[in-house]
Design an enzyme around this catalytic site. Structure first.
Site, PDB file in Angstrom:
ATOM      1  N   HIS A 170      27.381  44.085  49.801  1.00  0.00           N
ATOM      2  CA  HIS A 170      27.333  43.120  48.558  1.00  0.00           C
ATOM      3  C   HIS A 170      25.891  42.798  48.146  1.00  0.00           C
ATOM      4  O   HIS A 170      25.844  42.995  46.845  1.00  0.00           O
ATOM      5  CB  HIS A 170      28.251  41.974  48.816  1.00  0.00           C
ATOM      6  N   LYS A 185      45.046  37.812  48.092  1.00  0.00           N
ATOM      7  CA  LYS A 185      44.375  37.915  49.363  1.00  0.00           C
ATOM      8  C   LYS A 185      44.420  36.718  50.329  1.00  0.00           C
ATOM      9  O   LYS A 185      44.481  35.530  49.651  1.00  0.00           O
ATOM     10  CB  LYS A 185      43.031  38.368  49.221  1.00  0.00           C
TER      11      LYS A 185
END
Length: 158
Positions: free
Chosen positions: A18, A42
């Protein structure tokens, strides 16, 4: 004229992959927002505020980069900030998924998306992988930014 990039994700937690996307976007755009999203589909290890604090630790001191959170639609956030959505893709499955999200964001708000392929050394690292390492007390050094590791340890150890 360079613009603002919004890099969205659940970042549960942020990984070196990321951060690599953030660094590469920073070379292209004047301003980069790492946008920690609340994805209701999630189950996260860390709540939104914790994920944001971990992300902020990871990007602290990077010029032109800030971490924020959002619990609404990504395309609305990007439109409001006149931003291009930037996503990373580790493999062809990620790429196909990101292309379908591109179509949705383009349809809803006319947002553009740039997809950056992951570097080889990050192609197998996911937040799910990092969470498994955490569960089993394994070292994170090769997979998570150092400042983020320190914040994760603070959160886990109270």
């Amino acid at each position: 004229m360079k613009r603002c990039a919004v890099i969205p994700g659940s970042f549960d937690p942020i990984t070196n992959g990321h951060l690599d996307v953030v660094m590469r976007a920073r070379e292209i755009f004047d301003r980069v927002i790492l946008l920690v999203m609340d994805n209701g589909s999630k189950r996260c290890m860390f709540d939104l505020e914790e994920r944001l604090s971990i992300a902020r630790a990871a990007v602290e001191g990077l010029d032109g980069v800030e971490a924020r959170s959002c619990d609404g639609l990504l395309c609305e956030y990007a439109k409001k900030h006149d931003a291009v959505i930037v996503k990373g893709a580790r493999n062809s499955v990620d790429f196909e998924y990101e292309c379908s999200l591109y179509e949705i964001n383009r349809e809803l708000e006319g947002c553009e998306t740039v997809i950056l392929p992951a570097k080889k050394e990050h192609s197998f690292v996911s937040s799910t992988f990092v969470r498994e390492l955490l569960r089993y007390g394994r070292e994170l050094d090769k997979y998570v930014p150092e400042a983020a590791i320190a914040r994760i340890k603070e959160l886990i150890n109270g």
